[in-house]
Design an enzyme around this catalytic site. Structure first.
Site, short mmCIF file in Angstrom:
data_model
loop_
_atom_site.label_atom_id
_atom_site.label_comp_id
_atom_site.label_asym_id
_atom_site.label_seq_id
_atom_site.Cartn_x
_atom_site.Cartn_y
_atom_site.Cartn_z
N ARG A 259 0.87 -1.18 0.00
CA ARG A 259 0.00 0.00 0.00
C ARG A 259 0.91 1.22 0.00
O ARG A 259 1.43 1.61 1.04
CB ARG A 259 -0.88 -0.03 1.25
CG ARG A 259 -2.13 0.81 1.17
CD ARG A 259 -2.75 0.93 2.54
NE ARG A 259 -1.94 1.79 3.38
CZ ARG A 259 -1.81 1.64 4.70
NH1 ARG A 259 -2.44 0.70 5.35
NH2 ARG A 259 -1.04 2.48 5.39
N HIS A 263 -3.53 4.51 4.57
CA HIS A 263 -4.75 3.70 4.56
C HIS A 263 -5.87 4.45 3.83
O HIS A 263 -6.52 3.92 2.94
CB HIS A 263 -5.15 3.39 6.01
CG HIS A 263 -6.52 2.81 6.17
ND1 HIS A 263 -6.86 1.58 5.65
CD2 HIS A 263 -7.62 3.29 6.80
CE1 HIS A 263 -8.14 1.33 5.96
NE2 HIS A 263 -8.61 2.35 6.65
N TYR A 272 3.88 5.13 11.49
CA TYR A 272 4.15 3.71 11.70
C TYR A 272 5.06 3.08 10.64
O TYR A 272 5.35 1.90 10.70
CB TYR A 272 2.84 2.91 11.80
CG TYR A 272 1.85 3.13 10.68
CD1 TYR A 272 1.98 2.44 9.48
CD2 TYR A 272 0.80 4.04 10.82
CE1 TYR A 272 1.08 2.64 8.45
CE2 TYR A 272 -0.11 4.23 9.80
CZ TYR A 272 0.03 3.54 8.62
OH TYR A 272 -0.86 3.74 7.61
#
Lengths: 357, 329
Positions: A259, A263, A272
């Site tokens: 990805r 998100h 993160y």
């Protein structure tokens, strides 16, 4: 019951046919798809990327509430749809808008959910694309049911059921695979392992050797494939679809991808993961590699992508006046007396507002 | 053509499944132990033998999977009738029921309908150990998009299940398990009231008992006892919790001016609360006394040796009737 599980286990490394620099992989053990098939994939990849980035931009402009982008995962999106026949079904998750579009859904209708005009914007029967599933893995048992119903009628339907790495932790992932295996339902489960479930990395999601290894526990053959290699996906998914169609039961495919963006627009991925990790995956971009391999004139593909982007902008910039009656119209086939009462109440409120207006 | 036969509720349900499967080849039955065993309550007895494994089959032991697969089959031209083995065993399917079964028509603006039935044996009174006696109707009734029905007799079990299977909407079909073995002369082939209609089971003039499913026989018995004591109680059987028949219920309460709701489920935030609220909103000026509720206590369903203390019984119903401010009238 057979004690021989070896044939169910995936390859040691993901199947790859074209490397990140556009060179054919030596000793891949599989033939590359023909040139025309790869050209078609590249054309769709370019449109898919444009669609992802256009949708992302439309969030910033306030035209979409949010957009979970599949930027970087376009090879999985495109190929999942391209390997299907007309009578087959696709079950997308919320990140699989592009796959739905590749299957034929109008991109404006595909974005209805995120624009907020309604939940599912398209007719699921028109292109045999189920509504986007937001609760993780809950659509997988539905895919099994569609496949089983088709099989009971003697139809040669195959169902492509999508989920992500995070979704494999859900109970419905387990139940769907187990039902599919026991019923020998013609379902291809495609896991797009993009390394993160929002912020949680794969290592916190599973201790399995790979997600494709989960197949063996159900008696389902598992395979791993480079999810940024459209040629490998065409080969592996195409074969899985044909095996399911031939009555060999469900298949589990794990596509290794990434990805590349957050998100959704509402997420901050820098909290993160490191920029270097993302850079490494940018170098493995699915479009760059297929483009480098084919060395074709992409002008027509890019023009087509722009036309799609323009169609999306036009559609999303058009405001649709909410129809209050729609709130009550499709809760039941026939509204209950209570819903008719509530619809009348709302109509009355709006009329009085209008009169004051 | 109307046929009369003496059947238990379990047999009547089995007959309804058979008749539906015979008439409509898209009706399929599946769940846990519903195949050769015929279900733990024998509701599906003989269906696999008579219709084949494609029409009635055992599944893996996973309720979310059962309901989720039924969703897919209903999307693709079938009319699944699935069995949850017991009330409390249906909870793993809750997400499928609430997020998909109930919403599919709405999400797709009517393009995808889910004609499916989720049969759930429910409620207590059979000496069942824990997790076998829940009254779970409020969870489903609170979810827009579901029909929720519950029969109180063998005749109505047959009729309601046939209607549920024919419905274009998903139906949660709650079967009072303590009534499975109660036999009566069943009229097959008659035209019963549609889903959504309550019926007056017993005429009466002094007060109205409103009940559904396992509460109905209690209410009827209470009315019988009250009659001997000189008080005439009317009994309304809801049959259908959703849609709710405001018309019949309110007409009944207006005719007597007093009402008691009888239900086995815990009373707090329950179907019985909803009934009291609805009737009070609509019939306030016809009421001679506040509506009373006789429900299960607000406790987890008790062990078998305690259930007689918990379940609404005739005496508790009559005690409630006694408090309906008769001296004021």
């Amino acid at each position: 019951m057979t004690g021989d599980a070896d044939h169910l286990l995936p390859s040691d490394t993901p199947v790859a046919l074209i490397d990140p620099y556009g060179n054919p992989v030596a000793d891949a053990g599989r033939a590359l798809p023909d040139e025309a098939t790869l050209q078609r994939a590249l054309a769709s990849l370019i449109t898919a990327r444009r669609l992802n980035d256009q949708a992302y931009a439309l969030v910033r402009q306030g035209r979409l509430a949010v957009y979970p982008s599949s930027h970087g995962q376009e090879a999985c999106q495109v190929v999942a749809a391209q390997v299907l026949a007309d009578g087959d079904w696709l079950f997308p998750t919320y990140r699989d808008t592009v796959a739905a579009v590749e299957r034929g859904v109008d991109p404006v209708e595909a974005l209805t959910l995120l624009k907020g005009d309604w939940h599912c914007g398209w007719d699921p029967y028109e292109h045999r694309v189920a509504p986007h599933a937001t609760p993780l893995a809950t659509q997988l048992p539905h895919a099994v049911g569609v496949a089983h119903a088709a099989r009971l009628r003697g139809e040669k339907t195959v169902v492509m059921a999508l989920c992500g790495d995070g979704g494999t932790s859900e109970g419905d992932f387990h139940e769907a695979l187990n039902f599919a295996a026991v019923l020998r339902a013609p379902v291809v489960f495609l896991i797009q392992n993009n390394e993160y479930a929002i912020s949680v990395p794969l290592a916190r999601q599973t201790a399995a050797p790979s997600l494709a290894h989960k197949g063996v526990g159900y008696g389902i053959p598992g395979e791993r494939v480079d999810g940024n290699d459209a040629a490998a996906l065409l080969s592996v998914l195409g074969e899985a679809v044909e095996r399911a169609r031939a009555g060999e039961g469900p298949q589990l495919i794990e596509a290794h991808t990434y990805r590349m963006q957050a998100h959704t627009n509402a997420d901050d991925a820098t909290r993160y993961r490191n920029a270097e990790d993302v850079e490494a995956w940018v170098a493995r971009d699915p479009i760059v590699r297929l483009s480098a391999y084919l060395k074709t004139d992409e002008t027509a593909f890019r023009e087509q992508a722009e036309r799609v982007a323009e169609h999306v902008r036009d559609g999303l910039n058009r405001d649709i006046e909410p129809d209050p009656a729609l709130l009550f119209a499709h809760v039941y086939a026939t509204p209950t007396p209570q819903l008719r009462e509530q619809a009348d109440q709302l109509t009355d409120e709006l009329e009085r507002e209008g009169a004051l207006g | 053509m109307t046929v009369h036969e003496k059947l238990s509720m379990a047999q009547a349900l089995n007959r309804a499944l058979r008749d539906a499967m015979t008439e409509d080849p898209t009706v399929v039955v599946f769940g846990e132990d519903v195949g050769p065993l015929g279900g733990v309550f024998r509701i599906t007895d003989g269906l696999t033998a008579d219709f084949g494994e494609d029409r009635c089959f055992d599944t893996p032991l996973a309720e979310s999977g059962i309901v989720g697969v039924a969703v897919g089959m209903a999307m693709n031209g079938m009319r699944p009738v699935v069995e949850m083995q017991f009330d409390a065993f249906a909870y793993p399917a809750f997400e499928q029921i609430v997020s998909h079964v109930a919403k599919m028509r709405n999400r797709t603006r009517g393009r995808v309908a889910l004609p499916m039935v989720i049969r759930i044996p429910y409620a207590g009174g059979i000496g069942g150990v824990e997790h076998h006696c829940d009254s779970s109707e409020a969870y489903y009734a609170h979810t827009p998009g579901l029909h929720v029905v519950t029969p109180s007799s063998a005749t109505d079990a047959y009729a309601l299940l046939r209607e549920a299977i024919a419905s274009p909407d998903p139906v949660v079909f709650l079967e009072p398990k303590k009534l499975y073995w109660s036999k009566e002369e069943v009229e097959l082939g008659s035209r019963p009231p549609a889903i959504g209609r309550a019926v007056v089971r017993r005429e009466g003039t002094d007060a109205t008992l409103i009940a559904y499913g396992p509460g109905v026989p209690i209410a009827l018995e209470a009315a019988e006892v009250a009659d001997r004591e000189g008080r005439s109680l009317q009994v309304v059987d809801l049959r259908s919790i959703v849609p709710f028949d405001d018309e019949t219920v309110c007409a009944a309460v207006r005719s007597t001016g007093r009402a008691v709701v009888v239900a086995e489920a815990a009373g707090f935030a329950s179907v019985s609360s909803e009934i009291v609220a609805r009737v009070t909103e609509r019939c306030f000026h016809s009421l001679a006394a506040p509506i009373r509720r006789v429900t299960g206590f607000d406790i987890p369903y008790p062990p078998p040796k305690y259930e007689h203390l918990h379940l609404p019984g005739v005496d508790r119903v009559l005690d409630a009737v006694d408090t309906l401010q008769w001296e004021d009238s």
